[in-house]
Design an enzyme around this catalytic site. Structure first.
Site, PDB file in Angstrom:
ATOM      1  N   ASP A 121       0.833  -1.196   0.000  1.00  9.84           N
ATOM      2  CA  ASP A 121       0.000   0.000   0.000  1.00  9.84           C
ATOM      3  C   ASP A 121       0.873   1.253   0.000  1.00  9.84           C
ATOM      4  O   ASP A 121       2.002   1.232   0.511  1.00  9.84           O
ATOM      5  CB  ASP A 121      -0.903   0.023   1.233  1.00  9.84           C
ATOM      6  CG  ASP A 121      -1.900  -1.126   1.253  1.00  9.84           C
ATOM      7  OD1 ASP A 121      -2.276  -1.585   0.156  1.00  9.84           O
ATOM      8  OD2 ASP A 121      -2.285  -1.561   2.348  1.00  9.84           O
ATOM      9  N   PRO A 122       0.375   2.356  -0.536  1.00  6.41           N
ATOM     10  CA  PRO A 122       1.156   3.603  -0.530  1.00  6.41           C
ATOM     11  C   PRO A 122       1.621   4.023   0.862  1.00  6.41           C
ATOM     12  O   PRO A 122       2.727   4.557   1.012  1.00  6.41           O
ATOM     13  CB  PRO A 122       0.180   4.632  -1.119  1.00  6.41           C
ATOM     14  CG  PRO A 122      -0.701   3.828  -2.014  1.00  6.41           C
ATOM     15  CD  PRO A 122      -0.885   2.510  -1.303  1.00  6.41           C
TER      16      PRO A 122
END
Length: 310
Positions: A49-50
């Site tokens: 995930d970012p």
């Protein structure tokens, strides 16, 4: 009749084990690495995930053929759970959906961990890459739909409470198998403890078979852009590549001759002789002069290629 287009970029093959920074998407990271290395092909072995940092194995060229073997490997994450709020994304990015003034004791947290060790049933987050009727769950969630995601079994090999620095947070480390969502662990911890919770920090430190020590920070790679001489710059980048065959270290391995390598590259099976030759393996890999030649199966005294490498 038009000629087939020549692929753009260099036909290099290998693995780059990126230390992905926070606020940088996995797809964005792959595009950046592909551009830096001027590679024809690139792909990653497991999305981060970012808001997560850490190990993102990126395959270049023929190494993309070995991505499934890394995707199936064990992974280790260090993560922080913040108590008191459940969020729509199960991390800092989402909206608060539930809240509580209650906080768990360290003893209660430790008593919970055995319930999440071994083969467990887990419902992936609403914001996940799970496909529902052909659509990604996160796409449906962004459109405001609440979808029923079926639970599935995942493997948690080890789950450790590292610290409870204050009443609001707890630090953990987990070693888990393919498909395990750490965000879902945080969500379910909070529900079981009656206080709600979400991931506030997440870092991946290991993806089998690659160790933490081989990770390369993105800043280290982008700093090499300052090297004006192209050949010197490319050589400096290539020094960080790991051999394609390293991704297959969990498979049986045979060493073959140059003549046998030529036969495999033509798509033909080779005979395996000698008392130590493997009898039957559904998957194995063959190397010649230390270079990966093929992945295949062994049976009836033969190695039959399934995937051949340049």
């Amino acid at each position: 009749m038009s000629k087939p287009r020549k692929p753009k970029g260099r036909p290099i093959s290998g693995w780059l084990i990126l230390d992905k920074p926070v606020d940088f998407g996995s797809t964005e990271a792959v595009s950046k690495i592909k551009w830096l290395f001027n590679a024809q092909k690139a792909g990653h072995a497991g999305t981060l995930d970012p808001l997560a940092s850490g190990m993102l194995p990126i395959a270049l060229g023929d190494a993309t053929k070995t991505v499934p073997y890394v995707m199936d490997g064990r992974k280790i994450y260090e993560f922080t759970v913040s108590w008191g709020e459940e969020r729509s994304t199960d991390d800092l990015e989402g909206d608060v959906t539930q809240s509580s003034d209650r906080r768990p004791t360290e003893e209660a947290i430790r008593a919970l961990l055995p319930n999440y060790t071994g083969t467990i049933s887990q419902i992936p987050p609403q914001f996940s890459a799970i496909k529902i009727d052909g659509n990604r769950a996160y796409d449906l969630a962004r459109e405001g739909e609440v979808v029923e995601i079926p639970s599935r079994e995942v493997e948690v090999f080890r789950l450790t409470l590292l610290a409870c620095p204050d009443a609001d947070t707890a630090h953990f480390e987990v070693e888990c198998g393919k498909g395990t969502y750490v965000r879902a662990l945080a969500r379910d911890f909070g529900r079981d403890l009656g206080c709600y919770g979400h991931i506030s920090q997440l870092r991946r430190t290991f993806v089998a078979p690659f160790a933490e020590e081989v990770m390369v920070p993105l800043a280290t790679l982008t700093a090499l852009e300052a090297i004006e001489d192209r050949d010197e710059r490319i050589a400096a980048l290539d020094a960080f590549l790991i051999d394609t065959g390293e991704a297959l270290s969990a498979l049986p391995h045979i060493v073959i001759s140059d003549d046998q390598a030529h036969r495999l590259k033509m798509g033909n099976p080779i005979l395996l002789r000698g008392r130590d030759a493997p009898v039957a393996e559904s998957e194995a890999y063959a190397t010649a002069r230390g270079k990966l030649i093929a992945i295949g199966e062994i049976g009836e005294g033969e190695f039959r290629p399934k995937r051949v490498f340049a």
